[in-house]
Write an enzyme that holds these catalytic residues in place. Structure first.
Site, mmCIF file in Angstrom:
data_model
loop_
_atom_site.group_PDB
_atom_site.id
_atom_site.type_symbol
_atom_site.label_atom_id
_atom_site.label_comp_id
_atom_site.label_asym_id
_atom_site.label_seq_id
_atom_site.Cartn_x
_atom_site.Cartn_y
_atom_site.Cartn_z
ATOM 1 N N LYS A 22 -1.506 6.033 -9.543
ATOM 2 C CA LYS A 22 -0.861 6.700 -8.393
ATOM 3 C C LYS A 22 0.174 7.710 -8.878
ATOM 4 C CE LYS A 22 2.682 4.641 -6.046
ATOM 5 N NZ LYS A 22 3.825 5.563 -5.975
ATOM 6 N N ASN A 23 1.034 7.277 -9.796
ATOM 7 C CA ASN A 23 2.150 8.144 -10.189
ATOM 8 C C ASN A 23 1.735 9.289 -11.114
ATOM 9 O OD1 ASN A 23 3.770 6.582 -8.625
ATOM 10 N ND2 ASN A 23 4.889 5.607 -10.298
ATOM 11 N N CYS A 117 15.694 5.181 0.989
ATOM 12 C CA CYS A 117 14.474 4.414 1.220
ATOM 13 C C CYS A 117 14.825 2.962 1.005
ATOM 14 C CB CYS A 117 13.348 4.867 0.305
ATOM 15 S SG CYS A 117 13.628 4.425 -1.399
ATOM 16 N N ARG A 122 18.274 7.004 -3.755
ATOM 17 C CA ARG A 122 17.335 7.963 -4.342
ATOM 18 C C ARG A 122 17.588 9.436 -3.978
ATOM 19 N NH1 ARG A 122 11.435 5.137 -4.191
ATOM 20 N NH2 ARG A 122 11.173 5.945 -6.254
ATOM 21 N N ASP A 305 9.160 -0.823 -11.854
ATOM 22 C CA ASP A 305 7.992 -1.078 -11.000
ATOM 23 C C ASP A 305 7.274 -2.390 -11.341
ATOM 24 O OD1 ASP A 305 8.491 1.193 -9.597
ATOM 25 O OD2 ASP A 305 6.839 2.373 -10.399
ATOM 26 N N ARG A 397 -0.215 1.481 -0.141
ATOM 27 C CA ARG A 397 0.287 2.755 -0.681
ATOM 28 C C ARG A 397 -0.059 2.886 -2.162
ATOM 29 N NH1 ARG A 397 6.240 3.435 -0.580
ATOM 30 N NH2 ARG A 397 5.496 5.170 -1.816
#
Ligand code: UD1
Length: 417
Positions: A22-23, A117, A122, A305, A397
């Site tokens: 994803k990243n 968030c 952030r 993460d 997500r």
């Protein structure tokens, strides 16, 4: 709203394929904004965040020529609207990645401020500061960043903190700036190397990606290319951690061990037996896990993460673990949910003390953010009885077909409405 139901307490065993990261996919999709040619991306994961990014690019005028995971083709030749509205940025903070490419290629960008968030404040001050240093005029008004630049000018930028998307935004912008840009205190994540490789194939002149000093010699224009998105190291780490917690055996195809050394070291410390080759990792866990303490920090240290997943592992490990979160201010929301499953965790500031117990109890729990959701899935897999996880849109997500992949390992897991 969809939920996951898991009947836990069984060891897992089997083989699965790791999806594209994803990243790495999100910044690569934004790289399409740097050229009028077609950019072809392969191994793009089928995730909610990818759909959100594609919708954002489409409403700007980017044409998605083919939308297939095996080959996605994008063209920004007819881009008309360099705007990222609040409705899209608020659901996915990585939308800020359009700022640098739009400004560098189209001379203008109007991007909503992401705001806070769930896991922390952030801010994006480092993105803005870097672009201003390259000559951009930036005004912040009514919650939007209005950025303009006839031509960005290469310069030396020393970032105050290590930021992943900040480094990516400035690296992309610098590709089309005039002269040399030197990014110091740059993030070193493997996804930055992956993006740099894509940009280099597009004609960019970048050196040092993967180190904390990246130099970019600006070029007049970039062209199209075909790029394979790297495998997802966080998905890889999540499955390895799940099997270390549950016991059993897993073979991961398409996984790159070299991108998650810090995680693998901790899994070995917990008692896992791990072998790996160029594109695979094999893990066996025959004993109850041992507690492992950790501290999150920018790459190559232990990734934030993976912190939540290790909290679930430590909940059932022998001993006491101390987990310190140094990247985000509010990334312990899974603790309250794990405690509903009887986990013994105490939080003091940015540190959690986890006393392992033999077995968690299944319960109804709520997913609060992407990686917290993954920790609850692992907790459900190792708990006695039924666990129902609510708000799994967070999980969608960032994890492709997670329940199907876990079912392939023998987990009793189902999605319900
Ligand atoms: C990226 C990852 C995310 C991961 C995080 C940290 C993507 C799409 N997302 O997020 O999965 O959890 O790295 O590894 O790649 N900060 C500032 N000012 C800035 C930018 C960041 O103060 O201008 C702070 C943040 O609030 C945070 C820290 O720096 O405390 C690191 O954030 P950053 O590396 O920017 O995270 P993201 O790039 O958003």
């Amino acid at each position: 709203m969809q939920k996951l139901v898991i009947y836990g307490g069984k060891p897992l065993s089997g083989e699965i394929s790791i999806s594209g990261a994803k990243n790495a996919a999100l910044p690569a999709l934004c790289a399409s904004l740097l050229t009028n040619d077609t950019l072809t991306l392969r191994n793009v994961p089928d995730l909610k965040d990818v759909t959100t990014m594609l919708n954002l690019l489409k409403q700007m005028g980017v044409t998605i020529l083919t939308n297939d995971q095996s080959e996605m083709e994008l063209s920004a030749a007819d881009l008309t609207n360099p705007t990222a509205p609040y409705e899209m940025v608020k659901t996915m903070r990585a939308a800020i990645l359009v700022l640098g490419p739009l400004l560098a290629h189209k001379g203008e960008a109007i991007i909503s401020l992401p705001g806070g968030c769930a896991i922390g404040l952030r801010p994006v001050d480092q993105h803005i500061k870097g672009l201003q240093a390259m000559g951009a005029e930036i005004i912040i008004e009514h919650g939007y960043i209005h950025a303009k630049a006839k031509k960005l000018i290469g310069t030396r930028i020393v970032m105050d903190i290590v930021t992943v998307t900040g480094t990516e935004n400035l690296m992309m912008a610098a590709c089309l700036a005039s002269g040399l840009t030197i990014l110091e205190n740059a993030a070193r994540e493997p996804e930055i190397i992956d993006l740099a490789q894509c940009l280099i194939k597009m004609g960019a002149k970048i050196e040092g990606a993967g180190t904390d000093v990246i130099t970019i010699q600006g070029v007049k224009a970039l062209h199209g290319c075909t790029h394979d998105v790297m495998p997802d190291r966080i998905e890889t780490g999540t499955f390895l951690t799940a099997v270390t917690a549950s016991g059993g055996e897993i073979h991961l195809k398409g996984a790159q061990a070299g991108t998650l050394d810090a995680v693998i070291d901790k899994l070995l410390e917990a008692g896992a037996i791990i072998n790996s080759g160029k594109n695979w990792i094999h893990l066996t866990m025959n004993l109850p896990p041992k507690s492992v303490s950790l501290r999150t920090a920018p790459y190559p240290a232990f990734p934030t993460d993976m912190q939540a997943q290790f909290m679930a592992l430590n909940s059932v490990a022998n001993g006491t673990a101390i987990i310190t979160e140094t990247i985000f201010e509010n990334r312990f929301m899974h603790v309250q949910e794990l405690k509903r499953m009887n986990a013994e965790i105490t939080v003091e500031g940015n540190t959690a003390i986890v006393h392992g117990i033999p077995r968690l109890d299944g319960a109804g729990v709520m997913a609060t953010d992407l990686r917290a959701s993954a920790s609850l899935v692992i907790a459900g897999l190792i708990a006695q009885g039924e666990t129902i996880i609510d708000r799994i849109y967070h999980l969608d997500r960032g994890y492709e077909r997670i329940e199907q992949k876990l079912a392939q390992l023998g987990a009793q897991i189902a999605r319900i409405n």
